[in-house]
Every structure is written in structure tokens, then in C-alpha cells.
Design a protein around this motif. Structure first.
Motif, PDB file in Angstrom:
ATOM      1  N   ARG A   1      69.081  42.399  23.222  1.00 60.64           N
ATOM      2  CA  ARG A   1      67.779  41.751  23.351  1.00 60.64           C
ATOM      3  C   ARG A   1      66.815  42.308  22.314  1.00 60.64           C
ATOM      4  N   GLY A   2      65.933  41.458  21.877  1.00 57.12           N
ATOM      5  CA  GLY A   2      64.930  41.854  20.903  1.00 57.12           C
ATOM      6  C   GLY A   2      63.545  41.455  21.363  1.00 57.12           C
ATOM      7  N   LEU A   3      62.584  42.289  21.056  1.00 55.53           N
ATOM      8  CA  LEU A   3      61.193  42.021  21.394  1.00 55.53           C
ATOM      9  C   LEU A   3      60.340  42.444  20.220  1.00 55.53           C
ATOM     10  N   ASP A   4      59.875  41.462  19.463  1.00 52.58           N
ATOM     11  CA  ASP A   4      59.054  41.712  18.288  1.00 52.58           C
ATOM     12  C   ASP A   4      59.810  42.626  17.321  1.00 52.58           C
ATOM     13  N   ARG A   5      59.408  43.880  17.193  1.00 57.03           N
ATOM     14  CA  ARG A   5      60.017  44.798  16.227  1.00 57.03           C
ATOM     15  C   ARG A   5      60.965  45.798  16.884  1.00 57.03           C
ATOM     16  N   SER A   6      61.369  45.545  18.105  1.00 59.28           N
ATOM     17  CA  SER A   6      62.292  46.434  18.809  1.00 59.28           C
ATOM     18  C   SER A   6      63.576  45.688  19.163  1.00 59.28           C
ATOM     19  N   PHE A   7      64.680  46.418  19.109  1.00 56.20           N
ATOM     20  CA  PHE A   7      65.990  45.857  19.429  1.00 56.20           C
ATOM     21  C   PHE A   7      66.700  46.802  20.401  1.00 56.20           C
ATOM     22  N   GLU A   8      67.339  46.233  21.424  1.00 55.38           N
ATOM     23  CA  GLU A   8      68.030  47.038  22.420  1.00 55.38           C
ATOM     24  C   GLU A   8      69.433  46.500  22.667  1.00 55.38           C
ATOM     25  N   VAL A   9      70.370  47.427  22.796  1.00 52.24           N
ATOM     26  CA  VAL A   9      71.723  47.107  23.224  1.00 52.24           C
ATOM     27  C   VAL A   9      71.890  47.704  24.623  1.00 52.24           C
ATOM     28  N   VAL A  10      72.143  46.855  25.598  1.00 48.15           N
ATOM     29  CA  VAL A  10      72.331  47.292  26.986  1.00 48.15           C
ATOM     30  C   VAL A  10      73.828  47.353  27.264  1.00 48.15           C
ATOM     31  N   LEU A  11      74.303  48.526  27.646  1.00 43.80           N
ATOM     32  CA  LEU A  11      75.725  48.704  27.889  1.00 43.80           C
ATOM     33  C   LEU A  11      76.102  48.246  29.298  1.00 43.80           C
ATOM     34  N   THR A  12      77.364  47.917  29.454  1.00 43.37           N
ATOM     35  CA  THR A  12      77.866  47.571  30.781  1.00 43.37           C
ATOM     36  C   THR A  12      77.959  48.828  31.631  1.00 43.37           C
ATOM     37  N   THR A  13      77.945  48.644  32.919  1.00 40.27           N
ATOM     38  CA  THR A  13      78.078  49.761  33.838  1.00 40.27           C
ATOM     39  C   THR A  13      79.059  49.395  34.937  1.00 40.27           C
ATOM     40  N   ALA A  14      79.843  50.371  35.353  1.00 44.04           N
ATOM     41  CA  ALA A  14      80.865  50.135  36.379  1.00 44.04           C
ATOM     42  C   ALA A  14      80.287  50.183  37.784  1.00 44.04           C
ATOM     43  N   GLU A  15      79.056  50.669  37.917  1.00 46.78           N
ATOM     44  CA  GLU A  15      78.427  50.799  39.231  1.00 46.78           C
ATOM     45  C   GLU A  15      77.143  49.985  39.250  1.00 46.78           C
ATOM     46  N   ALA A  16      77.049  49.065  40.193  1.00 41.97           N
ATOM     47  CA  ALA A  16      75.894  48.164  40.251  1.00 41.97           C
ATOM     48  C   ALA A  16      74.595  48.903  40.530  1.00 41.97           C
ATOM     49  N   ASP A  17      74.662  50.036  41.231  1.00 39.39           N
ATOM     50  CA  ASP A  17      73.434  50.747  41.590  1.00 39.39           C
ATOM     51  C   ASP A  17      73.023  51.774  40.534  1.00 39.39           C
ATOM     52  N   ARG A  18      73.740  51.856  39.440  1.00 40.41           N
ATOM     53  CA  ARG A  18      73.388  52.807  38.393  1.00 40.41           C
ATOM     54  C   ARG A  18      72.795  52.061  37.209  1.00 40.41           C
ATOM     55  N   PRO A  19      71.635  52.496  36.714  1.00 43.83           N
ATOM     56  CA  PRO A  19      71.017  51.793  35.578  1.00 43.83           C
ATOM     57  C   PRO A  19      71.892  51.930  34.330  1.00 43.83           C
TER      58      PRO A  19
END
Length: 274
Positions: free
Chosen positions: A48-66
Motif C-alpha cells: 500500500r502507498g500513501l502519498d510519499r510513503s510505501f508499506e509492505v504488509v507481511l502475512t501472518t500465521a496467527e490472526a490475533d497477531r499484528p
């Protein structure tokens, strides 16, 4: 017969991190804090990108863990948009539907085969230290011998520093031009893009790492030889004439440095001797 156009090789530079993504590779290369890591596409839940910032969100094996998030800040807004679009086009289908695996476990670190380069902060400190030493010498000579030296000596020292820069830069370039074709790995780099001053070529090392090389001359391809222990260190093929000119200019720079520093040392010697 139709073909799918290749995606461009993209580089996203921020204030503290750099992300690279090349068509044909199944990972994003992340450079931050002196570490180089590879984030496989299977480990990415969303980009995801927001203006001048870019983020890569990794997958997680546990739904309750960010999930873990890798971010680039203060980048070009246009570059962020292009990077997100290119990455989303390559993410596996269903990547955003929910967690699949623990993305952090899939990340690998590229081993550093060479000492890290000095940071800009260390370079600034070194420059300030040199200026301070020269200032002390100039003031000492001006007080103990002749006030006019406070004006004359700095010009000689700038002359010496310019010579030292020439000798180091051209000497290193000549060393690489002679050594790397014999002991390195030679590849054909592809023209990636232009800047206002030069051309930028890209090449991939044996481990799949993407690197860039700046050269003002050359066509769509450029023959490069790189150090297998430090793939980012490369040299374009040089003619005999080019090598001779580099050697001559390095000698001239060395003479300038020795002359300016030698005269400075002689003046401080006379001043202290009285």
C-alpha cells in the motif's frame, strides 16, 4: 501472438530505506540500516502507498497477531504509485484474502561479502576534522610567521584536497578496470534509465541481486565486470587509452596532493621552529 509486456525494474528510495523490484524476480529487495534482505512475494499480504510513503504488509500465521510491516518514507509520490502498481500486479492471487504463512519466516538476508561503506555521517565528521586541522595550522603559521599565510595556505590546502580526490577516485577506477576483468564476473548490463547527467545501467549478480552502474557513454548494453565478493563494485570495460589517461590524471592528482600538503607541513615546521 501476444506477449505480456515486461514490468520495469523499479527502485524506491526513502529517507532511511530503499526497495528494489525487478521483473522476473519473485522477491522485493529491501535495504535498510546496512542490511539487505529479500522479501518473497509469497510473504507479502498486501502493498500500500500513501502519498510519499510505501508499506509492505507481511502475512501472518496467527490472526490475533499484528503483521510485520516494512516501510519506506519520504519517497517520490510518483515512484510510490508506480512501485505499488508493479508489485500488486505480481502478487499471488488471493494474497489479500487472509493470512497464509508467517511472512517473516520466509525473509532471507543477503550475506555481506564486504565491509559496509562508511556512512555519510562519518564522511561529514572526517571532512570537519580535516578542516579543523587545517584551520589550526593556518592560524598558527599566521600568528608565528606572517598574517598573509592565513589567506594563502587555505588555497594551497584546497588545491591539495582536490588532488587527493583525483588520485583516490581515478586510482580506484584504474585498479578496478585492471583487476575486475581478470578476477571478477563479466556481464552485459542493460540500460535502465537516464538522469540529467548520465545513463544508469542495471545488472543482476549470481545470487539474483539487482545492482546499478552509472556511465555517461554506452548504448543499450554495457559490458561490466563486477567483484563477486562485492557485486555492487563494478567497472566498465576500458580501452588502453582510457587506462593510460586515468593513470596520468591519478599521478597529477597525487602530485597536487603531495605538493600542497608538503608545503603546508614545511610552513608549520618553520613556524614552530621560530
Amino acid at each position: 501472438m501476444t506477449t505480456t509486456p515486461a514490468l520495469p525494474s523499479l527502485v524506491l528510495r526513502g529517507s532511511s530505506a530503499t526497495a528494489r523490484f525487478e521483473d522476473g524476480l519473485d522477491y522485493v529487495q529491501w535495504e535498510q540500516g546496512g542490511r539487505v534482505t529479500r522479501i518473497p512475494l509469497d510473504a507479502i499480504e498486501t502493498a500500500r502507498g500513501l502519498d510519499r510513503s510505501f508499506e509492505v504488509v507481511l502475512t501472518t500465521a496467527e490472526a490475533d497477531r499484528p503483521p510485520a510491516v516494512y516501510a519506506v518514507h519520504d519517497a517520490s509520490a510518483a515512484a510510490v504509485t508506480a512501485f505499488v502498481a508493479a508489485l500488486e500486479a505480481r502478487l499471488p492471487e488471493g494474497a489479500a484474502e487472509g493470512p497464509r504463512v508467517d511472512g517473516e519466516e520466509l525473509i532471507t538476508e543477503v550475506p555481506a561479502g564486504h565491509p559496509p561503506r562508511p556512512s555519510k555521517r562519518n564522511l561529514v565528521i572526517a571532512v570537519i576534522a580535516v578542516i579543523a586541522v587545517f584551520a589550526v595550522i593556518d592560524v598558527t603559521v599566521a600568528v608565528l610567521r606572517e598574517p598573509a599565510w592565513a589567506i594563502a595556505l587555505p588555497f594551497l590546502q584546497i588545491f591539495a584536497c582536490a588532488g587527493a580526490f583525483m588520485a583516490l577516485t581515478l586510482g580506484r577506477g584504474l585498479y578496478d578496470a585492471l583487476r575486475l576483468p581478470k578476477h571478477g564476473i563479466t556481464v552485459m548490463a542493460e540500460l535502465d534509465h537516464y538522469t540529467d547527467k548520465t545513463k544508469v545501467y542495471r545488472y543482476v549478480d549470481q545470487d539474483g541481486g539487482l545492482h546499478f552502474y552509472r556511465e555517461s557513454t554506452g548504448g543499450q548494453q554495457l559490458e561490466l565486470s563486477y567483484d563477486p565478493c562485492n557485486p555492487s563494485r563494478a567497472s566498465a570495460r576500458q580501452s588502453l587509452y582510457g587506462q593510460v589517461m586515468m593513470a596520468l590524471m591519478a599521478v597529477v592528482g597525487l602530485g597536487m596532493a603531495c605538493g600542497g600538503l608538503g608545503f603546508t607541513g614545511y610552513q608549520i615546521f618553520l613556524a614552530l621552529r621560530g
